[in-house]
Design a protein around this motif. Structure first.
Motif, PDB file in Angstrom:
ATOM      1  N   UNK A 161      -0.919   9.225  -7.335  1.00  0.00           N
ATOM      2  CA  UNK A 161      -1.536   8.057  -6.736  1.00  0.00           C
ATOM      3  C   UNK A 161      -1.438   6.885  -7.707  1.00  0.00           C
ATOM      4  N   UNK A 162      -1.503   5.848  -7.241  1.00  0.00           N
ATOM      5  CA  UNK A 162      -1.182   4.514  -8.065  1.00  0.00           C
ATOM      6  C   UNK A 162      -2.411   3.509  -7.610  1.00  0.00           C
ATOM      7  N   UNK A 163      -2.861   3.794  -6.343  1.00  0.00           N
ATOM      8  CA  UNK A 163      -3.927   2.657  -5.808  1.00  0.00           C
ATOM      9  C   UNK A 163      -4.412   3.310  -4.518  1.00  0.00           C
ATOM     10  N   UNK A 164      -5.585   3.014  -4.179  1.00  0.00           N
ATOM     11  CA  UNK A 164      -6.420   2.948  -2.938  1.00  0.00           C
ATOM     12  C   UNK A 164      -6.618   1.849  -2.493  1.00  0.00           C
ATOM     13  N   UNK A 165      -6.364   1.825  -1.037  1.00  0.00           N
ATOM     14  CA  UNK A 165      -6.607   0.385  -0.556  1.00  0.00           C
ATOM     15  C   UNK A 165      -7.717   0.514   0.831  1.00  0.00           C
ATOM     16  N   UNK A 166      -8.510  -0.494   0.943  1.00  0.00           N
ATOM     17  CA  UNK A 166      -9.187  -0.377   2.288  1.00  0.00           C
ATOM     18  C   UNK A 166      -8.054  -0.421   3.202  1.00  0.00           C
ATOM     19  N   UNK A 167      -8.332   0.560   4.338  1.00  0.00           N
ATOM     20  CA  UNK A 167      -7.386   0.828   5.412  1.00  0.00           C
ATOM     21  C   UNK A 167      -7.640  -0.166   6.492  1.00  0.00           C
ATOM     22  N   UNK A 168      -9.003  -0.592   6.560  1.00  0.00           N
ATOM     23  CA  UNK A 168      -8.983  -1.504   7.834  1.00  0.00           C
ATOM     24  C   UNK A 168      -8.657  -2.905   7.408  1.00  0.00           C
ATOM     25  N   UNK A 200      -4.152  -6.826   8.480  1.00  0.00           N
ATOM     26  CA  UNK A 200      -3.060  -7.644   7.863  1.00  0.00           C
ATOM     27  C   UNK A 200      -1.781  -7.135   8.400  1.00  0.00           C
ATOM     28  N   UNK A 201      -1.441  -6.022   8.576  1.00  0.00           N
ATOM     29  CA  UNK A 201      -0.167  -5.685   8.793  1.00  0.00           C
ATOM     30  C   UNK A 201       0.263  -5.832  10.453  1.00  0.00           C
ATOM     31  N   UNK A 202      -0.752  -5.622  11.105  1.00  0.00           N
ATOM     32  CA  UNK A 202      -0.360  -5.573  12.704  1.00  0.00           C
ATOM     33  C   UNK A 202       0.060  -7.040  12.863  1.00  0.00           C
ATOM     34  N   UNK A 203      -0.881  -7.920  12.871  1.00  0.00           N
ATOM     35  CA  UNK A 203      -0.458  -9.269  13.093  1.00  0.00           C
ATOM     36  C   UNK A 203       0.717  -9.686  12.388  1.00  0.00           C
ATOM     37  N   UNK A 237      -8.161 -12.702  15.829  1.00  0.00           N
ATOM     38  CA  UNK A 237      -8.172 -13.758  14.715  1.00  0.00           C
ATOM     39  C   UNK A 237      -6.979 -13.665  13.831  1.00  0.00           C
ATOM     40  N   UNK A 238      -6.522 -12.304  13.301  1.00  0.00           N
ATOM     41  CA  UNK A 238      -5.442 -12.137  12.659  1.00  0.00           C
ATOM     42  C   UNK A 238      -4.134 -12.667  13.264  1.00  0.00           C
ATOM     43  N   UNK A 239      -4.118 -12.257  14.573  1.00  0.00           N
ATOM     44  CA  UNK A 239      -2.683 -12.778  15.347  1.00  0.00           C
ATOM     45  C   UNK A 239      -2.763 -14.273  15.249  1.00  0.00           C
ATOM     46  N   UNK A 240      -3.994 -14.976  15.537  1.00  0.00           N
ATOM     47  CA  UNK A 240      -3.668 -16.476  15.383  1.00  0.00           C
ATOM     48  C   UNK A 240      -3.340 -16.849  13.959  1.00  0.00           C
ATOM     49  N   UNK A 241      -3.740 -16.547  13.007  1.00  0.00           N
ATOM     50  CA  UNK A 241      -3.277 -17.000  11.820  1.00  0.00           C
ATOM     51  C   UNK A 241      -1.987 -16.497  11.442  1.00  0.00           C
ATOM     52  N   UNK A 242      -1.525 -15.305  11.765  1.00  0.00           N
ATOM     53  CA  UNK A 242      -0.216 -14.925  11.348  1.00  0.00           C
ATOM     54  C   UNK A 242       0.915 -15.646  12.349  1.00  0.00           C
ATOM     55  N   UNK A 261       3.590  -3.447  20.428  1.00  0.00           N
ATOM     56  CA  UNK A 261       3.720  -2.564  19.090  1.00  0.00           C
ATOM     57  C   UNK A 261       2.559  -1.570  19.446  1.00  0.00           C
ATOM     58  N   UNK A 262       3.056  -0.521  18.694  1.00  0.00           N
ATOM     59  CA  UNK A 262       1.946   0.951  18.748  1.00  0.00           C
ATOM     60  C   UNK A 262       1.565   0.968  17.319  1.00  0.00           C
ATOM     61  N   UNK A 263       2.098   0.340  16.396  1.00  0.00           N
ATOM     62  CA  UNK A 263       1.892   0.688  15.066  1.00  0.00           C
ATOM     63  C   UNK A 263       2.629   1.946  14.571  1.00  0.00           C
ATOM     64  N   UNK A 264       3.035   1.831  13.389  1.00  0.00           N
ATOM     65  CA  UNK A 264       4.068   2.831  12.506  1.00  0.00           C
ATOM     66  C   UNK A 264       3.724   2.783  10.947  1.00  0.00           C
ATOM     67  N   UNK A 265       4.146   4.015  10.618  1.00  0.00           N
ATOM     68  CA  UNK A 265       3.700   4.145   9.111  1.00  0.00           C
ATOM     69  C   UNK A 265       4.390   3.053   8.115  1.00  0.00           C
ATOM     70  N   UNK A 266       5.500   2.835   8.485  1.00  0.00           N
ATOM     71  CA  UNK A 266       6.441   2.217   7.555  1.00  0.00           C
ATOM     72  C   UNK A 266       5.896   0.760   7.109  1.00  0.00           C
ATOM     73  N   UNK A 267       5.027   0.360   8.320  1.00  0.00           N
ATOM     74  CA  UNK A 267       4.731  -1.055   8.237  1.00  0.00           C
ATOM     75  C   UNK A 267       3.444  -1.026   7.283  1.00  0.00           C
ATOM     76  N   UNK A 268       2.641   0.016   7.261  1.00  0.00           N
ATOM     77  CA  UNK A 268       1.628  -0.128   6.279  1.00  0.00           C
ATOM     78  C   UNK A 268       1.987   0.099   4.900  1.00  0.00           C
ATOM     79  N   UNK A 269       3.157   0.651   4.461  1.00  0.00           N
ATOM     80  CA  UNK A 269       3.687   0.978   3.509  1.00  0.00           C
ATOM     81  C   UNK A 269       4.327  -0.255   2.756  1.00  0.00           C
ATOM     82  N   UNK A 270       5.020  -1.158   3.803  1.00  0.00           N
ATOM     83  CA  UNK A 270       5.420  -2.315   3.239  1.00  0.00           C
ATOM     84  C   UNK A 270       4.399  -3.229   2.731  1.00  0.00           C
ATOM     85  N   UNK A 271       3.317  -3.348   3.571  1.00  0.00           N
ATOM     86  CA  UNK A 271       2.245  -4.310   2.995  1.00  0.00           C
ATOM     87  C   UNK A 271       1.610  -3.683   1.912  1.00  0.00           C
TER      88      UNK A 271
END
Length: 325
Positions: A97-104, A109-112, A140-145, A290-300
């Motif tokens: 493990x190199x980092x722990x991130x706030x999942x919410x 961030x990643x969905x929008x 709100x996130x989608x408006x910004x993105x 969009x359903x959400x996929x794991x690769x998206x979280x890893x990219x961000x």
């Protein structure tokens, strides 16, 4: 903190390191570099007494990551977040493990960012009216993105909660963008529509949506729930993260396909659109589900981690083993 304890990256720090524009570019960059969403690991969705637990693992040549997220529908009524979670980022070679991130925060961030990465090619060049269904973090996130890829004339908020709608409208106006609270019929004048709700039934009349428009739906990942009307799905060019995932989880598409109003083999992947294997059909509405996929979280997550370390964010070439898994 000991040398072996991975650093915690809080919600505020996630957004301080990577904004929506940078997140959009990271998603597009990795797809252009060879990432194939169809090769991603399946995520696990476990039904619990008070909601769901999502387990989302994946890997790249540099990192391995897993998000553990919970979806608790009753939480907003008691002042807690509906979606909570934590992300564990690991080095791909040592699996340390190199980092722990706030999942919410990562999800917000990643969905929008994924939506805007697709909409960058699907949306009209001019967005005079953006209609947003929902008033929560994803709205709100989608408006910004979307503002990172297009100039937007006005945002129309359509939501059940009047107080939250007014609060979101004020938040938008504070950024210098015009906003108002409207109704579902306002889709008739929209060039862009975002559905970011917990609805289980269609939100609007699909026949009202203009031909030259882009609709994004992110609210549901269940086969028996949807935000989109069948009439719109029947009319549109349908773009998804991955067809297999969409046909397993996306009620927005599964239901109209079951009704005989859409064809499963007509689904186009966002990778095909972004690398320009498939042309955008501008003669009819474009839909990104969009359903959400794991690769998206890893990219961000990788982008957040590497930006914080001051390193370059250019990803290594994708390995054949990962791309064909």
């Amino acid at each position: 903190m000991s040398a072996s304890t991975p650093p915690w990256i809080s919600s505020d720090e996630v957004f301080a390191r990577v904004d929506y524009g940078a997140a959009v570019r990271a998603i597009q960059r990795d797809l252009l570099a060879g990432l194939d969403p169809a090769a991603d690991f399946d995520r696990g969705i476990l039904d619990l007494k008070n909601g769901q637990l999502l387990l989302m693992p994946t890997e790249s040549p540099e990192f391995v990551g897993v998000k553990i997220a919970s979806v608790a529908p009753n939480n907003p009524a008691i002042g807690r977040q509906r979606i909570q979670g934590i992300y564990v980022l690991m080095d791909a070679e040592t699996l340390s493990p190199v980092a722990l991130l706030d999942g919410s925060a990562l999800t917000t961030l990643r969905t929008p960012a994924v939506s805007a990465a697709a909409a960058d090619l699907l949306a009209p060049a001019v967005i005079e009216n953006l209609v947003v269904f929902g008033s929560g973090p994803q709205a709100w996130g989608h408006i910004q993105a979307l503002r990172s890829i297009r100039s937007i004339g006005e945002v129309t908020i359509v939501a059940r909660n009047q107080e939250r709608s007014d609060q979101l409208m004020a938040r938008i106006e504070a950024t210098g963008l015009a906003a108002c609270v409207g109704t579902a019929d306002d889709v008739r004048d929209a060039q862009m529509i975002v559905c970011a709700t917990t609805a289980r039934e269609p939100l609007f009349d699909g026949l009202l949506v203009p031909d030259d428009s882009c609709t994004i739906a992110v609210g549901s990942h269940e086969p028996d729930a949807r935000e989109l009307p069948s009439a719109l799905v029947a009319r549109g060019q349908i773009v998804v993260e991955d067809a297999t995932v969409a046909l397993r989880e996306a009620g927005d598409l599964i239901i109209p396909i079951g009704e005989g109003l859409a064809l499963a083999d007509s689904l186009v992947s966002m990778r095909q659109i972004i690398v320009r294997e498939t042309e955008v059909d501008r003669t009819r509405p474009r839909i990104f589900k969009s359903s959400g996929m794991s690769w998206e979280d890893l990219t961000i997550a990788a982008e957040v981690y590497k930006t914080g370390r001051g390193g370059k964010t250019q990803r290594l070439p994708f390995s054949r083993a990962w791309a064909t898994r």
